[in-house]
Design a protein around this motif. Structure first.
Motif, PDB file in Angstrom:
ATOM      1  N   LYS A  19      33.695  53.424  19.502  1.00  0.00           N
ATOM      2  CA  LYS A  19      33.921  54.875  19.635  1.00  0.00           C
ATOM      3  C   LYS A  19      32.840  55.670  18.904  1.00  0.00           C
ATOM      4  O   LYS A  19      32.469  56.763  19.311  1.00  0.00           O
ATOM      5  N   ALA A  20      32.358  55.117  17.790  1.00  0.00           N
ATOM      6  CA  ALA A  20      31.328  55.800  17.002  1.00  0.00           C
ATOM      7  C   ALA A  20      29.926  55.553  17.558  1.00  0.00           C
ATOM      8  O   ALA A  20      28.947  56.073  17.029  1.00  0.00           O
ATOM      9  N   GLY A  21      29.833  54.730  18.624  1.00  0.00           N
ATOM     10  CA  GLY A  21      28.518  54.451  19.214  1.00  0.00           C
ATOM     11  C   GLY A  21      27.676  53.500  18.383  1.00  0.00           C
ATOM     12  O   GLY A  21      26.449  53.459  18.527  1.00  0.00           O
ATOM     13  N   GLY A  91      35.846  60.514  13.770  1.00  0.00           N
ATOM     14  CA  GLY A  91      37.156  60.840  13.234  1.00  0.00           C
ATOM     15  C   GLY A  91      37.066  61.811  12.066  1.00  0.00           C
ATOM     16  O   GLY A  91      36.185  62.678  12.022  1.00  0.00           O
ATOM     17  N   GLN A  92      37.971  61.642  11.138  1.00  0.00           N
ATOM     18  CA  GLN A  92      38.047  62.559   9.998  1.00  0.00           C
ATOM     19  C   GLN A  92      38.403  61.759   8.745  1.00  0.00           C
ATOM     20  O   GLN A  92      39.247  60.861   8.811  1.00  0.00           O
ATOM     21  N   VAL A  93      37.755  62.104   7.635  1.00  0.00           N
ATOM     22  CA  VAL A  93      38.009  61.431   6.364  1.00  0.00           C
ATOM     23  C   VAL A  93      38.525  62.454   5.355  1.00  0.00           C
ATOM     24  O   VAL A  93      37.919  63.515   5.183  1.00  0.00           O
ATOM     25  N   HIS A  94      39.645  62.126   4.715  1.00  0.00           N
ATOM     26  CA  HIS A  94      40.137  62.931   3.600  1.00  0.00           C
ATOM     27  C   HIS A  94      39.725  62.188   2.341  1.00  0.00           C
ATOM     28  O   HIS A  94      40.278  61.137   2.034  1.00  0.00           O
ATOM     29  N   VAL A 128      35.340  56.298  11.124  1.00  0.00           N
ATOM     30  CA  VAL A 128      34.249  55.351  10.875  1.00  0.00           C
ATOM     31  C   VAL A 128      33.312  56.021   9.876  1.00  0.00           C
ATOM     32  O   VAL A 128      32.942  57.188  10.045  1.00  0.00           O
ATOM     33  N   ILE A 129      32.985  55.287   8.816  1.00  0.00           N
ATOM     34  CA  ILE A 129      32.225  55.836   7.689  1.00  0.00           C
ATOM     35  C   ILE A 129      31.062  54.910   7.358  1.00  0.00           C
ATOM     36  O   ILE A 129      31.261  53.714   7.125  1.00  0.00           O
TER      37      ILE A 129
END
Lengths: 150, 150
Positions: A19-21, A91-94, A128-129
């Protein structure tokens, strides 16, 4: 954590890298690390990791958090401890750094210096980080929750 | 290199970052560095760079090479010199390390230790390359071609 649970999480992580390529080699896909931090509750506490490089001086990783999954609070000690930059790719990271919350969307990043307490969790789409850092050594991570074994 | 040439190369680089699925912030797109190494021949010698982070200890960049473009031979000196890992994200990279050629496709990577002569060029589709390294300092790069100013 059973071998089966671990294998399922690794397969699921591959779909997030896609998804993140992010293109991974077959060997990297085989070597995905699934960390449950010894708590055996991967749904809430866990991290999927591909280590690109980890030399004496430099480390780079690509991490996946599933929706609702968190990496528990810890800090990197040492002389000097690990310095790391998180860059959100999908996505999103908190990210919580010493009690302050930072929200990272794709393209956003944040640098955490040694001896700084932090934890992070994914938003509802997972995350994804990329991590760019000095050498990674799990044994110099100090977790707030004393039950954690890394 | 005219301001116009530089701006056109930066715009063109953005399309390559997009091909690689890399999300950049508006500020990062504005700050794309176009390096012609003082040779004023960007078609053959040049590099487009987004610097994510460059602290005392860690640096991470995302580089674009257009089809046919090369980064000229150099080494990183110092005490100790820069160590860098190139990871191909899109296209093809022909990396020459002390006379030996390595071809990198998406997902392939190669680590270059200090004091090691290297140069690289893109294949016919261009290339996007992530670099994970120790601190970047252009002034400690020694180029084989004495005309080069970085």
């Amino acid at each position: 954590m059973t071998t089966e649970t671990r294998a399922a999480a690794a397969r699921r992580a591959i779909s997030y890298y896609e998804k993140a390529g992010i293109v991974l080699t077959p060997a990297e896909k085989e070597a995905i690390e699934v960390a449950d931090f010894g708590l055996n509750d991967l749904e809430h506490t866990g991290l999927q990791i591909v280590v690109y490089v980890n030399t004496e001086r430099v480390c780079a990783k690509e991490m996946v958090l599933f929706p609702g999954q968190a990496c528990p609070e810890h800090k990197h000690v040492g002389a000097p401890g690990k310095e790391e930059t998180f860059r959100c790719r999908y996505g999103q990271v908190h990210l919580d750094v010493e009690g302050k919350t930072v929200i990272l969307h794709p393209g956003d990043q944040y640098t955490i210096y040694p001896d700084t307490l932090h934890w992070f969790r994914a938003g509802e789409d997972g995350a994804v980080i990329s991590e760019f850092s000095t050498r990674s050594t799990d044994e110099t991570d100090v977790f707030t929750d004393a039950r954690i074994v890394r």
